[in-house]
Design a protein around this motif. Sequence first.
Motif, PDB file in Angstrom:
ATOM      1  N   TRP A 147      18.623  -5.192  66.776  1.00 43.38           N
ATOM      2  CA  TRP A 147      18.517  -4.026  67.643  1.00 43.38           C
ATOM      3  C   TRP A 147      19.779  -3.758  68.457  1.00 43.38           C
ATOM      4  O   TRP A 147      19.901  -2.708  69.085  1.00 43.38           O
ATOM      5  CB  TRP A 147      17.309  -4.179  68.568  1.00 43.38           C
ATOM      6  N   ASN A 148      20.745  -4.684  68.417  1.00 41.91           N
ATOM      7  CA  ASN A 148      22.011  -4.413  69.103  1.00 41.91           C
ATOM      8  C   ASN A 148      22.887  -3.445  68.321  1.00 41.91           C
ATOM      9  O   ASN A 148      23.949  -3.051  68.788  1.00 41.91           O
ATOM     10  CB  ASN A 148      22.774  -5.709  69.405  1.00 41.91           C
ATOM     11  N   ASN A 149      22.433  -3.035  67.147  1.00 41.59           N
ATOM     12  CA  ASN A 149      23.126  -1.976  66.396  1.00 41.59           C
ATOM     13  C   ASN A 149      22.818  -0.595  66.964  1.00 41.59           C
ATOM     14  O   ASN A 149      23.487   0.378  66.636  1.00 41.59           O
ATOM     15  CB  ASN A 149      22.730  -2.027  64.919  1.00 41.59           C
ATOM     16  N   PHE A 150      21.805  -0.531  67.844  1.00 42.70           N
ATOM     17  CA  PHE A 150      21.411   0.753  68.424  1.00 42.70           C
ATOM     18  C   PHE A 150      22.039   0.936  69.804  1.00 42.70           C
ATOM     19  O   PHE A 150      21.959   0.049  70.656  1.00 42.70           O
ATOM     20  CB  PHE A 150      19.890   0.850  68.529  1.00 42.70           C
ATOM     21  N   THR A 151      22.652   2.085  69.995  1.00 40.65           N
ATOM     22  CA  THR A 151      23.303   2.388  71.267  1.00 40.65           C
ATOM     23  C   THR A 151      22.385   3.094  72.253  1.00 40.65           C
ATOM     24  O   THR A 151      22.662   3.115  73.457  1.00 40.65           O
ATOM     25  CB  THR A 151      24.546   3.265  71.029  1.00 40.65           C
ATOM     26  N   GLN A 152      21.310   3.686  71.756  1.00 38.07           N
ATOM     27  CA  GLN A 152      20.343   4.371  72.617  1.00 38.07           C
ATOM     28  C   GLN A 152      18.937   4.101  72.079  1.00 38.07           C
ATOM     29  O   GLN A 152      18.702   4.175  70.866  1.00 38.07           O
ATOM     30  CB  GLN A 152      20.589   5.880  72.642  1.00 38.07           C
ATOM     31  N   ILE A 153      18.013   3.808  72.989  1.00 40.15           N
ATOM     32  CA  ILE A 153      16.600   3.631  72.667  1.00 40.15           C
ATOM     33  C   ILE A 153      15.815   4.569  73.567  1.00 40.15           C
ATOM     34  O   ILE A 153      16.062   4.628  74.779  1.00 40.15           O
ATOM     35  CB  ILE A 153      16.127   2.187  72.909  1.00 40.15           C
ATOM     36  N   ALA A 154      14.870   5.313  73.008  1.00 37.19           N
ATOM     37  CA  ALA A 154      14.116   6.266  73.817  1.00 37.19           C
ATOM     38  C   ALA A 154      12.689   6.374  73.296  1.00 37.19           C
ATOM     39  O   ALA A 154      12.377   5.960  72.180  1.00 37.19           O
ATOM     40  CB  ALA A 154      14.790   7.635  73.804  1.00 37.19           C
TER      41      ALA A 154
ATOM     42  N   ALA B 299      15.506   5.550  68.046  1.00 41.54           N
ATOM     43  CA  ALA B 299      16.720   4.761  68.270  1.00 41.54           C
ATOM     44  C   ALA B 299      17.904   5.389  67.544  1.00 41.54           C
ATOM     45  O   ALA B 299      17.772   5.856  66.411  1.00 41.54           O
ATOM     46  CB  ALA B 299      16.516   3.324  67.792  1.00 41.54           C
ATOM     47  N   ARG B 300      19.073   5.396  68.208  1.00 40.00           N
ATOM     48  CA  ARG B 300      20.308   5.901  67.593  1.00 40.00           C
ATOM     49  C   ARG B 300      21.233   4.731  67.296  1.00 40.00           C
ATOM     50  O   ARG B 300      21.474   3.878  68.166  1.00 40.00           O
ATOM     51  CB  ARG B 300      21.017   6.874  68.541  1.00 40.00           C
ATOM     52  N   ASP B 301      21.771   4.695  66.070  1.00 45.81           N
ATOM     53  CA  ASP B 301      22.685   3.613  65.743  1.00 45.81           C
ATOM     54  C   ASP B 301      24.133   3.998  66.048  1.00 45.81           C
ATOM     55  O   ASP B 301      24.417   5.112  66.506  1.00 45.81           O
ATOM     56  CB  ASP B 301      22.506   3.151  64.293  1.00 45.81           C
ATOM     57  N   LYS B 302      25.049   3.082  65.784  1.00 47.81           N
ATOM     58  CA  LYS B 302      26.452   3.279  66.140  1.00 47.81           C
ATOM     59  C   LYS B 302      27.111   4.379  65.309  1.00 47.81           C
ATOM     60  O   LYS B 302      28.167   4.898  65.698  1.00 47.81           O
ATOM     61  CB  LYS B 302      27.210   1.965  65.980  1.00 47.81           C
ATOM     62  N   SER B 303      26.497   4.737  64.199  1.00 42.47           N
ATOM     63  CA  SER B 303      27.036   5.803  63.345  1.00 42.47           C
ATOM     64  C   SER B 303      26.505   7.177  63.717  1.00 42.47           C
ATOM     65  O   SER B 303      26.889   8.174  63.108  1.00 42.47           O
ATOM     66  CB  SER B 303      26.712   5.508  61.879  1.00 42.47           C
ATOM     67  N   GLY B 304      25.598   7.228  64.701  1.00 44.41           N
ATOM     68  CA  GLY B 304      25.038   8.510  65.133  1.00 44.41           C
ATOM     69  C   GLY B 304      23.778   8.903  64.401  1.00 44.41           C
ATOM     70  O   GLY B 304      23.304  10.035  64.552  1.00 44.41           O
ATOM     71  N   ASN B 305      23.213   8.000  63.608  1.00 45.66           N
ATOM     72  CA  ASN B 305      21.953   8.277  62.930  1.00 45.66           C
ATOM     73  C   ASN B 305      20.788   8.032  63.874  1.00 45.66           C
ATOM     74  O   ASN B 305      20.785   7.066  64.647  1.00 45.66           O
ATOM     75  CB  ASN B 305      21.800   7.383  61.699  1.00 45.66           C
ATOM     76  N   LEU B 306      19.790   8.896  63.800  1.00 44.85           N
ATOM     77  CA  LEU B 306      18.611   8.773  64.649  1.00 44.85           C
ATOM     78  C   LEU B 306      17.429   8.310  63.797  1.00 44.85           C
ATOM     79  O   LEU B 306      17.160   8.884  62.735  1.00 44.85           O
ATOM     80  CB  LEU B 306      18.293  10.113  65.311  1.00 44.85           C
TER      81      LEU B 306
END
Length: 309
Positions: free
Chosen positions: A198-205, A220-227
């Motif tokens: 889960w540390n691959n995700f920069t935002q959790i909502a 969750a959004r990953d470091k590549s901008g995928n949601l």
Amino acid sequence: MSTTTRRLPRRALAVTAVTVALASAAGTAFATGNPSPAAHAADTAARAFQAQQARPAAQAAPRAATVSTPTYPLVLVNKKTKKMSHFGPNGSGGFGKRTDTGEDWSDVKSVLFDDSNKDGYVDGNWVVLSDGYLGYGNENGGWARGSGWSTYRVSSPGDLGHSRDADLFAIDKTGVAWLYLGRPNGAIGVRVRLGSGWNNFTQIAGQGDLTGDGKADVVARDKSGNLFLYAGTGNYKAPLAKAVKIATGWNGWNRIFSVGDYDFDGLSDLMARNSAGEIYRFSGTGNAKAPLAKGVKIGTGFNAYDIIN
């Protein structure tokens, strides 16, 4: 990690009193032993938010006896002054008038609300301080719940474990996600390991139901901008289904969050802030394959604030 149920220490009572009063339906309840200046500010904040809730309630369709997705205030802290403000809904999918409390929230990392009676509005709240201190408050008072929480990114998407009360969703420094089952009065129940990476995700909502099945979901959004959508299962032992990619190009948003149902259609809404300080609402659709509607701008000037959520 310490998990106790003693009364909150004096330094945390001022913070908790404000959020308890903000959450209180009557707007007059405070934590036991709360300092007098905070009590006055809390009462003012609570009455203002209560009034904001009353207006959209009259404009929107009546709610069911119980709801899957609540409507919570958006809590902000001014980056320069460190003073707390909050917004409620305006009844048409946006924010009402901002309420400034004057309270110093420089040590508050997050506030996580709880709708334990499922009426759609706040009943209590968790407070996570920047030093890792965790407390809970409702109209009956404030309680200490533990220390050492600075090792986590903590959020509360709602009732993930399907036990009625809001749960804590925590990601540790190694990227392992944990579910802490919520209990009445903010007691911490069973801890369940959800998985690693889960540390691959920069935002959790997430705050309630996006997909229309009555279960709380996580985005969750990953470091590549995928949601990605993690649909809720209602099973506390495995509360999240397999991730499904639902969007790309989300790195343009510097903050992704949810404060529940702001267009009063019974579904959770996702919100995102861009570099210009604009906030967009992405309404939930109830469709698990395409759970978010097109974004609608609902506010400007939000770069001056940290969003406490």
